[in-house]
Design a protein around this motif. Structure first.
Motif, short mmCIF file in Angstrom:
data_model
loop_
_atom_site.label_atom_id
_atom_site.label_comp_id
_atom_site.label_asym_id
_atom_site.label_seq_id
_atom_site.Cartn_x
_atom_site.Cartn_y
_atom_site.Cartn_z
N ASP A 170 0.85 -1.21 0.00
CA ASP A 170 0.00 0.00 0.00
C ASP A 170 0.88 1.25 0.00
N ALA A 171 1.88 1.25 0.88
CA ALA A 171 2.74 2.44 1.00
C ALA A 171 3.49 2.68 -0.31
N ILE A 172 3.96 1.60 -0.94
CA ILE A 172 4.70 1.74 -2.21
C ILE A 172 3.75 2.27 -3.29
N ARG A 173 2.54 1.72 -3.35
CA ARG A 173 1.58 2.16 -4.37
C ARG A 173 1.32 3.67 -4.24
N ASP A 174 1.10 4.13 -3.01
CA ASP A 174 0.80 5.55 -2.80
C ASP A 174 2.00 6.43 -3.13
N LYS A 175 3.18 5.98 -2.73
CA LYS A 175 4.40 6.75 -3.03
C LYS A 175 4.64 6.84 -4.53
N LEU A 176 4.44 5.73 -5.23
CA LEU A 176 4.67 5.73 -6.69
C LEU A 176 3.71 6.69 -7.39
N ALA A 177 2.46 6.71 -6.90
CA ALA A 177 1.47 7.61 -7.52
C ALA A 177 1.84 9.07 -7.26
N GLU A 178 2.24 9.35 -6.01
CA GLU A 178 2.53 10.74 -5.63
C GLU A 178 3.84 11.26 -6.21
N ARG A 179 4.88 10.46 -6.09
CA ARG A 179 6.22 10.99 -6.37
C ARG A 179 6.79 10.55 -7.71
N ASN A 180 6.38 9.39 -8.20
CA ASN A 180 6.95 8.91 -9.47
C ASN A 180 5.96 9.00 -10.62
N ARG A 181 4.73 9.37 -10.31
CA ARG A 181 3.65 9.42 -11.32
C ARG A 181 3.48 8.09 -12.04
N ILE A 182 3.63 7.03 -11.27
CA ILE A 182 3.40 5.68 -11.83
C ILE A 182 2.18 5.13 -11.10
N ALA A 183 1.13 4.83 -11.85
CA ALA A 183 -0.12 4.33 -11.24
C ALA A 183 -0.11 2.81 -11.30
N VAL A 184 -0.12 2.18 -10.13
CA VAL A 184 -0.10 0.70 -10.09
C VAL A 184 -1.04 0.18 -9.01
N SER A 185 -1.34 -1.11 -9.10
CA SER A 185 -2.00 -1.79 -7.98
C SER A 185 -1.00 -2.83 -7.46
N HIS A 186 -1.42 -3.57 -6.43
CA HIS A 186 -0.49 -4.56 -5.85
C HIS A 186 0.01 -5.55 -6.90
N GLU A 187 -0.80 -5.78 -7.94
CA GLU A 187 -0.42 -6.78 -8.96
C GLU A 187 0.89 -6.43 -9.66
N GLN A 188 1.21 -5.14 -9.69
CA GLN A 188 2.44 -4.74 -10.41
C GLN A 188 3.62 -4.51 -9.46
N LEU A 189 3.48 -4.94 -8.20
CA LEU A 189 4.53 -4.66 -7.21
C LEU A 189 5.05 -5.92 -6.55
N ILE A 190 6.33 -5.89 -6.21
CA ILE A 190 6.88 -6.97 -5.40
C ILE A 190 8.04 -6.43 -4.56
N ALA A 191 8.09 -6.88 -3.30
CA ALA A 191 9.21 -6.52 -2.43
C ALA A 191 10.37 -7.46 -2.75
N VAL A 192 11.58 -6.92 -2.77
CA VAL A 192 12.77 -7.74 -3.05
C VAL A 192 13.84 -7.43 -2.00
N ALA A 193 14.87 -8.29 -1.99
CA ALA A 193 15.92 -8.14 -0.97
C ALA A 193 16.98 -7.15 -1.45
N GLY A 194 16.57 -5.91 -1.65
CA GLY A 194 17.49 -4.85 -2.08
C GLY A 194 17.49 -4.67 -3.59
N GLY A 195 18.08 -3.55 -4.01
CA GLY A 195 18.11 -3.24 -5.44
C GLY A 195 18.84 -4.32 -6.23
N MET A 196 19.92 -4.82 -5.66
CA MET A 196 20.70 -5.85 -6.35
C MET A 196 19.84 -7.07 -6.68
N HIS A 197 19.03 -7.49 -5.73
CA HIS A 197 18.17 -8.64 -5.96
C HIS A 197 17.12 -8.32 -7.04
N GLY A 198 16.58 -7.11 -6.97
CA GLY A 198 15.59 -6.70 -7.98
C GLY A 198 16.21 -6.70 -9.38
#
Ligand code: PLP
Length: 392
Positions: free
Chosen positions: A84-112
């Protein structure tokens, strides 16, 4: 039945692991540690970590999660509070509109990034990236069987991006890796440059892997996420990390934004590798991403002060230093004072001044003749380094 061996043979690792390198920066870190152990003081400008500790509110959130026994398996894509927090931040600050379906937590940028390259490259596929580059990217491309194709940043600063990219595109080109603000050069791509990359990606049906590790450390222009440009969301895999924005390098947490079919593949890669980020870490991360205090603004002004201090000191010492647009590195051309060989230059500077830096060639051939100096250090370290430079 196989015949028994009558001599002892040492087993070997899988052949494809030969494609992976090991960071040269670790060699420098070991050298610095050895010097310190001998009692030789070292002014450490070689690092890549935020100078500040993790904010208290992030640590508190993790402590609360531990006290509440939030220590079991979480959904492998991420806990709902974090998504939820990532979705809201992306909408506000990155202008990327997503739902949970387009998001995943990873073990750091390197892992992503590991997952992003594994999800996109087949053996022989080419990836275009700007050089000098953050060293692990070449390894990640190689390990996916991919072939790196370099575009010098120096050309990019002067030239027309589309004209520069087009001749490098072949039937095997699959990915453009875009790291802005960039490590090690501190370059940040303008909205216009990102639009030019997007146009090429769309016209040539390429995937963009956007590495936005330094999105919050950008000094003059606002950060632009390439996934926010028209028609780019479906072909962009954006990798974010909390490492730099919230001084959380050791927590190992970040997130990836992508559409299908890529997200389905990345979910499988995460499930079959780390099987999700540690649950208490995700609670800390949720507090960081949801934060709307002036932490990021304050952090930026600390970096700006350090950047200006080092640029001034390095210039006064007779080097050609240009203030970087983003990140916390100064990529200094040292050819006139210390010669072309950046390993030799690094050693010379370390011996003469006690300042540890990273040789530019570590970041690709285009970095030769340069040293990377981090200004993410205590002010006192910078001041002492600047004094030492004046005596060079
Ligand atoms: N991308 C770039 C350009 C970086 O410099 C780094 C770290 O130094 C990362 C990604 C990954 O950071 P982490 O794995 O700590 O999230």
């Amino acid at each position: 039945m196989l015949p028994l061996l009558n001599e002892t043979i040492t087993p070997l690792p899988a052949a494809r692991t030969g494609l992976l390198g090991f960071s040269d920066i670790v060699r420098i870190r070991n050298r610095v540690l050895a010097l310190r152990q001998q009692g030789t003081p070292v002014l450490q400008l070689e690092g890549g970590e935020p100078f500040a500790p993790t904010p208290e509110f992030v640590k508190d959130a993790m402590k609360r999660a531990l006290d509440a026994n939030q220590t079991r398996y979480a959904p492998s894509s991420g806990i709902p509070q974090l998504l939820d927090a990532i979705r809201d931040k992306l909408a506000e600050r990155n202008r990327i509109a997503v739902s949970h379906e387009q998001l995943i937590a990873v073990a750091g940028g390197m892992h992503g990034l590991f997952c992003a390259f594994q999800a996109t490259l087949d053996p022989g596929d080419e990836t275009i990236f700007f050089s000098p580059f953050w060293t692990p990217i070449r390894d990640l491309v190689h390990f996916s069987g991919g072939v790196p194709v370099f575009v010098p940043w120096s050309e990019l600063r002067e030239g027309n991006l589309a004209e520069m990219l087009e001749p490098r595109i072949t039937p095997r080109t699959r990915v453009i890796y875009v790291n802005s603000p960039a490590n090690p050069t501190g370059d940040a791509l303008t909205g216009e440059q990102l639009r030019a990359i997007a146009q090429v990606a769309i016209a040539r049906n390429l995937v963009v892997i956007a590495d936005e590790a330094y999105e919050d450390i950008i000094y003059d222009e606002p950060h632009v996420s390439i996934a926010s440009l028209p028609d780019m969301a479906s072909r962009t895999i954006t990798v974010f990390t909390l490492s730099k924005s919230y001084s959380m390098t050791g927590w190992r947490v970040g997130y990836v934004v992508a559409d299908n079919p890529f997200m389905d593949v990345i979910r499988k890669l995460v499930l079959n590798s780390v099987n999700g980020v540690s649950t208490p870490t995700q609670h800390g991360a949720a507090a960081a991403v949801a934060d709307r205090s002036d932490h990021l603004r304050q952090m930026l002004s600390e970096y700006r002060m350090r950047r200006d201090l080092l640029v001034d000191g390095v210039s006064r010492a007779g080097f050609d230093a240009v203030a970087p647009a983003g990140a916390f590195y100064l990529f200094v051309d040292v050819r006139s004072r210390l010669g072309n060989d950046s390993w030799a230059a690094m050693n010379q500077l370390l011996e003469l001044t006690g300042i540890a830096t990273v040789p530019g060639v570590v970041f690709g051939q285009e970095g030769e003749g340069h040293l990377r100096m981090s200004f993410s250090t205590p002010i006192e370290t910078l001041e002492r380094a600047i004094d030492a430079l004046q005596k060079l």
